[in-house]
Design a protein around this motif. Structure first.
Motif, short mmCIF file in Angstrom:
data_model
loop_
_atom_site.label_atom_id
_atom_site.label_comp_id
_atom_site.label_asym_id
_atom_site.label_seq_id
_atom_site.Cartn_x
_atom_site.Cartn_y
_atom_site.Cartn_z
N LYS A 82 0.82 -1.21 0.00
CA LYS A 82 0.00 0.00 0.00
C LYS A 82 0.85 1.27 0.00
CE LYS A 82 -3.93 -2.16 2.34
NZ LYS A 82 -4.85 -2.12 3.50
N GLY A 83 1.88 1.26 -0.83
CA GLY A 83 2.75 2.43 -0.96
C GLY A 83 3.84 2.52 0.08
N GLN A 84 3.80 1.67 1.10
CA GLN A 84 4.83 1.68 2.14
C GLN A 84 5.92 0.67 1.80
OE1 GLN A 84 2.84 0.65 5.76
NE2 GLN A 84 1.21 2.15 5.49
N ILE A 85 7.13 0.98 2.20
CA ILE A 85 8.23 0.04 2.11
C ILE A 85 8.50 -0.46 3.52
CG2 ILE A 85 10.64 -0.31 1.50
CD1 ILE A 85 8.90 0.19 -0.90
N ILE A 86 8.50 -1.78 3.70
CA ILE A 86 8.68 -2.37 5.02
C ILE A 86 9.91 -3.27 5.00
CG2 ILE A 86 7.68 -3.86 6.79
CD1 ILE A 86 5.28 -2.37 4.41
N ARG A 87 10.70 -3.15 6.07
CA ARG A 87 11.89 -3.99 6.22
C ARG A 87 11.81 -4.70 7.57
NH1 ARG A 87 17.21 -3.30 8.49
NH2 ARG A 87 18.82 -4.42 7.30
N ALA A 88 11.96 -6.02 7.58
CA ALA A 88 11.96 -6.79 8.82
C ALA A 88 13.25 -7.59 8.90
CB ALA A 88 10.76 -7.73 8.88
N THR A 89 13.84 -7.67 10.09
CA THR A 89 15.12 -8.36 10.26
C THR A 89 15.07 -9.46 11.31
OG1 THR A 89 15.88 -6.72 11.86
CG2 THR A 89 16.42 -6.32 9.56
N PHE B 34 9.24 0.87 8.89
CA PHE B 34 8.20 1.26 7.94
C PHE B 34 8.59 2.61 7.32
CE2 PHE B 34 6.13 -1.87 10.41
CZ PHE B 34 5.02 -2.34 9.72
N PHE B 35 8.61 2.66 6.00
CA PHE B 35 8.89 3.91 5.29
C PHE B 35 7.59 4.39 4.66
CE2 PHE B 35 12.79 1.48 5.44
CZ PHE B 35 13.77 2.42 5.73
N PHE B 36 7.04 5.48 5.16
CA PHE B 36 5.79 6.05 4.63
C PHE B 36 6.14 7.07 3.56
CE2 PHE B 36 4.88 4.57 8.88
CZ PHE B 36 3.64 3.97 8.77
N ARG B 37 5.51 6.93 2.38
CA ARG B 37 5.84 7.78 1.24
C ARG B 37 4.63 8.55 0.75
NH1 ARG B 37 8.40 3.84 -3.08
NH2 ARG B 37 6.41 2.79 -2.72
N ASP B 38 4.91 9.64 0.03
CA ASP B 38 3.82 10.40 -0.59
C ASP B 38 3.56 9.86 -1.99
OD1 ASP B 38 5.85 11.34 -2.19
OD2 ASP B 38 5.97 13.31 -1.23
N GLU B 39 2.70 10.57 -2.73
CA GLU B 39 2.31 10.10 -4.07
C GLU B 39 3.50 10.05 -5.03
OE1 GLU B 39 0.90 12.44 -2.40
OE2 GLU B 39 -1.15 11.76 -1.97
N VAL C 77 9.96 9.80 0.89
CA VAL C 77 9.71 9.32 2.25
C VAL C 77 9.29 10.49 3.14
CG1 VAL C 77 10.75 8.22 4.26
CG2 VAL C 77 11.37 7.45 1.97
N GLN C 78 8.15 10.33 3.82
CA GLN C 78 7.63 11.36 4.70
C GLN C 78 8.02 11.12 6.16
OE1 GLN C 78 5.52 14.11 3.36
NE2 GLN C 78 6.76 13.21 1.71
N ARG C 79 7.91 9.90 6.61
CA ARG C 79 8.28 9.57 7.98
C ARG C 79 8.64 8.08 8.05
NH1 ARG C 79 2.72 9.53 7.88
NH2 ARG C 79 1.65 7.85 9.03
N LYS D 116 5.87 -12.40 -11.38
CA LYS D 116 5.17 -11.32 -12.07
C LYS D 116 5.66 -9.98 -11.57
CE LYS D 116 0.96 -14.08 -12.66
NZ LYS D 116 -0.46 -14.22 -12.26
N ARG D 117 5.73 -9.03 -12.46
CA ARG D 117 6.20 -7.69 -12.12
C ARG D 117 5.28 -7.06 -11.06
NH1 ARG D 117 9.30 -3.72 -14.54
NH2 ARG D 117 9.67 -5.09 -16.33
N GLY D 118 5.88 -6.48 -10.05
CA GLY D 118 5.11 -5.78 -9.01
C GLY D 118 4.81 -6.63 -7.80
N ASN D 119 5.02 -7.96 -7.89
CA ASN D 119 4.78 -8.82 -6.73
C ASN D 119 6.06 -8.98 -5.93
OD1 ASN D 119 2.21 -9.09 -7.62
ND2 ASN D 119 2.35 -11.22 -8.20
#
Length: 359
Positions: A153-160, A173-178, A182-184, A256-259
């Protein structure tokens, strides 16, 4: 001709099943002994050793079934040589080429059955091993050296860190705009799945928007937050797994592209194509083995050619594994990586088979 085919096929199938049972038992025992300390540390007892062997069996079978097919083919011809039945077959006009035709349905059928078993059984077994965190799955699981990245959903998540089957730790969690900026950023200590969402605890927030290089402190967010996502523990297990440890449908989905996936899409394409082409590999090796085992001397037992045939199988598997490494890492395209071993050994096998017809 049908009677000959049935006789040779039954001999091959019985030999192959015996070899598979023997290899799985031996390798499973050695594997469980090597990881016995981890089983004990996890609180497991004697029964868990057999549980580990049971879960590892599909993975081990996936790695060895082509080799077992080759050894079974060679052993079938060794039996024919020792019982002087190969001479009888040749006397009835059943040449090496016709012998290949007689054995092809059994060999292809065994390889297809192997693929179906691996496709059905391996992915659930690997997910159970991931949840258990035993042996190599401590390393292949989600770790700081092998983090899991995904887009949701537009967020980039990293788990370790993997906290059991339904938990993740040390997440970011990297929250991004349109526009993708990265916003926060959220630093999350733990995420626990409480269907249908995840509960996040130990959250610290960093505002990035408008910082312009300025250093900003982390602020603590009290309580828990909900991560609304389509990801579940089952999908996380798929994402964390090695591409070849997934089912064919899961490989196709991640290719598939995008997955999202733990590896680039071409890795999933390669392992999907690799698994589907194993019947072709079995047929190519059948041609080479049949041509190699045409020994009809009075004192010939087939022992020397058996050793040569097993060496040939090892060479094929090493070459095929090297191509797989290159292709899965992006160093070689999928088609050449799969076709080159099959083509080289196919040409060599066909040449040897033609020589048996002209001698």
């Amino acid at each position: 001709m049908f009677s000959f085919a049935r006789y040779i096929s039954k001999m091959f199938i019985f030999t192959w099943l015996t070899l598979v049972f023997g290899f799985l038992t031996l390798i499973g025992l050695l594997d469980s002994l090597a990881n016995g300390a981890d089983i004990v540390k996890s609180g497991g007892g004697f029964a868990d050793t057999f549980r580990y062997m049971f879960l590892r069996a599909p993975v081990i079978f996936d790695r060895i079934f082509v080799f077992t097919l080759v050894v079974a083919i060679l052993m079938t011809f060794v039996k024919l040589i020792r019982q002087h039945e190969l001479v009888a077959l040749l006397g009835f006009g059943i040449s090496a080429t016709k012998q290949v035709m007689l054995l092809t349905p059994a060999v292809i059928g065994a390889s297809v059955a192997s693929i179906i078993f691996v496709d059905v059984a391996m992915a659930p077994a690997v997910r159970s091993l991931q949840a258990w965190g035993i042996g190599e799955y401590k390393v292949k699981n989600i770790t700081p050296e092998n983090p899991l990245w995904l887009e949701d959903k537009g967020q980039i998540i990293r788990a370790t860190e993997r906290l059991g089957y339904d938990g993740l730790g040390n997440m970011r969690f990297f929250f991004r705009d349109e526009l993708g900026a990265v916003q926060r950023i959220w630093e999350v200590e733990k995420a626990r799945y409480v269907g249908p969402n995840w509960q996040l605890t130990g959250i610290q927030e960093l505002e990035v928007q408008g910082a312009d290089g300025e250093s900003r402190p982390l602020s603590t967010i009290e309580g828990t937050k909900v991560w609304e996502t389509r990801q579940t523990p089952r999908s996380i297990a798929r994402l964390a797994a090695e591409p070849r440890d997934l089912s064919l449908s899961e490989m196709r989905n991640f290719s598939k592209r995008g997955n999202s996936g733990s590896r680039p899409s071409f890795a999933y394409k390669f392992w999907s194509a690799h698994r589907l082409t194993r019947p072709i590999a079995a047929f190519v090796l059948l041609i080479a083995c049949a041509a190699l085992m045409q020994r009809t001397g009075r004192e010939d037992t087939g022992n020397k050619t058996l050793i040569i045939g097993i060496t040939m199988a090892f060479i094929f598997l090493i070459f095929d594994g090297a191509m797989a490494t290159f292709a899965a890492s992006g160093g070689l395209a999928v088609l050449p990586a799969i076709a080159l071993p099959l083509l080289l050994f196919g040409i060599a096998g066909a040449f040897m088979l033609l020589r048996t017809e002209t001698l």
